[in-house]
Write a protein that holds these residues in place. Sequence first.
Motif, PDB file in Angstrom:
ATOM      1  N   ASP A   1      -3.385   4.621  -1.430  1.00 47.80           N
ATOM      2  CA  ASP A   1      -4.463   4.952  -0.482  1.00 47.80           C
ATOM      3  C   ASP A   1      -5.324   6.121  -0.941  1.00 47.80           C
ATOM      4  O   ASP A   1      -6.413   6.335  -0.425  1.00 47.80           O
ATOM      5  CB  ASP A   1      -3.910   5.197   0.926  1.00 47.80           C
TER       6      ASP A   1
ATOM      7  N   SER B   1       3.042  -1.260   4.263  1.00 47.53           N
ATOM      8  CA  SER B   1       2.344   0.019   4.083  1.00 47.53           C
ATOM      9  C   SER B   1       3.364   1.154   4.124  1.00 47.53           C
ATOM     10  O   SER B   1       3.871   1.505   5.184  1.00 47.53           O
ATOM     11  CB  SER B   1       1.298   0.179   5.185  1.00 47.53           C
TER      12      SER B   1
ATOM     13  N   ARG C   1      -7.458   4.105   4.544  1.00 50.59           N
ATOM     14  CA  ARG C   1      -6.817   2.935   5.157  1.00 50.59           C
ATOM     15  C   ARG C   1      -7.781   2.208   6.084  1.00 50.59           C
ATOM     16  O   ARG C   1      -7.741   0.981   6.185  1.00 50.59           O
ATOM     17  CB  ARG C   1      -5.542   3.361   5.884  1.00 50.59           C
TER      18      ARG C   1
ATOM     19  N   TYR D   1      -0.881  -4.576  -5.202  1.00 48.27           N
ATOM     20  CA  TYR D   1      -0.239  -3.258  -5.143  1.00 48.27           C
ATOM     21  C   TYR D   1      -1.296  -2.188  -5.405  1.00 48.27           C
ATOM     22  O   TYR D   1      -2.009  -2.241  -6.411  1.00 48.27           O
ATOM     23  CB  TYR D   1       0.858  -3.169  -6.208  1.00 48.27           C
ATOM     24  N   THR D   2      -1.399  -1.225  -4.484  1.00 45.75           N
ATOM     25  CA  THR D   2      -2.362  -0.138  -4.683  1.00 45.75           C
ATOM     26  C   THR D   2      -1.913   1.103  -3.915  1.00 45.75           C
ATOM     27  O   THR D   2      -0.883   1.095  -3.224  1.00 45.75           O
ATOM     28  CB  THR D   2      -3.776  -0.568  -4.251  1.00 45.75           C
TER      29      THR D   2
ATOM     30  N   ASN E   1     -11.230   0.568  -3.319  1.00 45.54           N
ATOM     31  CA  ASN E   1     -10.388   0.148  -2.208  1.00 45.54           C
ATOM     32  C   ASN E   1     -11.119  -0.821  -1.277  1.00 45.54           C
ATOM     33  O   ASN E   1     -10.502  -1.726  -0.701  1.00 45.54           O
ATOM     34  CB  ASN E   1      -9.854   1.351  -1.431  1.00 45.54           C
TER      35      ASN E   1
ATOM     36  N   ILE F   1      -9.826   0.172   3.765  1.00 50.25           N
ATOM     37  CA  ILE F   1      -9.085  -0.987   3.254  1.00 50.25           C
ATOM     38  C   ILE F   1      -9.005  -2.087   4.302  1.00 50.25           C
ATOM     39  O   ILE F   1      -9.067  -3.278   3.981  1.00 50.25           O
ATOM     40  CB  ILE F   1      -7.687  -0.541   2.785  1.00 50.25           C
TER      41      ILE F   1
ATOM     42  N   SER G   1       1.279  -7.227   5.187  1.00 48.86           N
ATOM     43  CA  SER G   1       0.872  -5.909   4.689  1.00 48.86           C
ATOM     44  C   SER G   1       2.049  -4.954   4.842  1.00 48.86           C
ATOM     45  O   SER G   1       2.504  -4.701   5.964  1.00 48.86           O
ATOM     46  CB  SER G   1      -0.330  -5.396   5.478  1.00 48.86           C
TER      47      SER G   1
ATOM     48  N   CYS H   1      -5.639   9.542   3.635  1.00 53.88           N
ATOM     49  CA  CYS H   1      -5.043   8.277   4.068  1.00 53.88           C
ATOM     50  C   CYS H   1      -5.783   7.643   5.236  1.00 53.88           C
ATOM     51  O   CYS H   1      -6.023   6.430   5.236  1.00 53.88           O
ATOM     52  CB  CYS H   1      -3.572   8.466   4.402  1.00 53.88           C
TER      53      CYS H   1
ATOM     54  N   LEU I   1       0.861  -1.188   0.000  1.00 51.35           N
ATOM     55  CA  LEU I   1       0.000   0.000   0.000  1.00 51.35           C
ATOM     56  C   LEU I   1       0.891   1.230   0.000  1.00 51.35           C
ATOM     57  O   LEU I   1       1.717   1.419   0.908  1.00 51.35           O
ATOM     58  CB  LEU I   1      -0.916  -0.001   1.223  1.00 51.35           C
TER      59      LEU I   1
END
Length: 497
Positions: free
Chosen positions: A304, A193, A84, A301-302, A351, A87, A191, A80, A38
């Motif tokens: 926020d 981030s 988040r 893969y992305t 998301n 997510i 994860s 964010c 992320l």
Amino acid sequence: MPSSVISLTILSLLAFGVMNPSANAAERTARPNIVFFLVDDQRDDTLGCAGHPIIKTPNVDALAAAGIRFENAFVTTSICAASRASILTGLVERTHRYTFGTPPIASKFGEESYPAVLKRNGYQTGFIGKFGVSLSRDVIAKMFDSFQPHNRNPYHKKMPDGSTRHETQIAGDNAIQFIKSQTKQKPFCLSISFNAVHAEDGDKRPGIGHYPWPKVVDGMYEDLTLPEPRLSNPKVFESQPPFLKKSFNRVRYFWRWDTPDKFQTNMKAYYRMISGVDHVVGRVQKALKQQGLDQNTVIIYTGDNGYYMGQRGFAGKWSHYEESLRVPLIIDDPREPKSLSGRVLKPMVLNIDIPPTILNLADVKIPAQYQGRSLLPFIKGETPVNWRQDFFCEHLMDNAGIPKWEGVRGKRYVYARYFENDFEFLHDLEADPDQLINFAYDPNYAKVLKEMRKRCDELRDGYGGPFKAWPKPKKRKKPPRKNLQTRLILNHQRHSL
């Protein structure tokens, strides 16, 4: 040949999967490992595989070539903290009600977050980097076996030997250590981030101060002259309503993009940060291969939220335009046949689709409260039934510099209601793909406007109803000492809008 020998031969062939290829299905469909990258503040078009003519992202590009890339991926809230939270929980901001300045995410949502569900179902779960949300310590313990949050400010951290190391590379170091500690007996979900590529808001020195990059990408893009941003004609900014002209979108423009020299210096530094993230993606891929885990590890893969890089005379994110809402989304499942590799898909994905996708990949039941949908059918080359044609989006943070809004982004029309400013936007992406014209006050669009208002209300009310502000906390003379996790969150909040 005697029948007994024939029978034995057939049984032996079946045992080895010769006569029935599905006999090896248990091995092929063993629950995969999952690595989830992320990135902070990365818009969808800032990758080589998305057609960017300058940015070098060979490792992420390779993921897209081996897997799938969604070219219409969006966040439901462009900041964010709220994104988040979405997510993690699979819920829009209207439902989870978390952003900067609010109470922590409710335990009932945290306990059904994708890492908590995976952990309950036998996965080894790890987290590294920018957590960006607040949850009780008890809930975090239910989510992660290994929890290693770290923030920026500064990005370059002092090491025990006196040297410095960039936070992006530290995240890579910790990820590799986690991977090396795993065994094939138990699947894992890691994860990772990144704090990058968020600007260091407390340091406005162009380049090395505002967008400090890792040493590994020193010198990249230095000899280039970058083109001016699209939609940077002053007339585009002048067409905005007064409340957006005075918003943080404009304030931070003067931090980053307002002069040619500042634009060139900051933009090159921002690109280096993206390439620095890409470098860590490659390091993690290499570690997976060295440990013999690469063929059973799905990589996601992305970003926020999206990001304004001078477009419309803006910086940051927060508002309703495409630059703010669009993010990259790439998924590589190495277990799928090569014939499915390299696809670029057009359906509208969000998301909040990531947590149900992760659980679906892990063959774990998806909580009924999730509001997103699994992307596994797309991964497998299938076409889901009745896929979404629009989605609800919003921004509800209580900040005078960031106007609150709610709206609907459809395939053709985009509607945004800045409800505290009594102002509406209506865009027609077919007639005006750059969203330069506001059709909300055009009589020819009256019917469309009415329909989009109704759709917005319908979605909003299904997620929680009209906006309700949290009650203001009472002031305390001597606030209790905060634990380490709370201090990390508060430090992050001061520097992360």
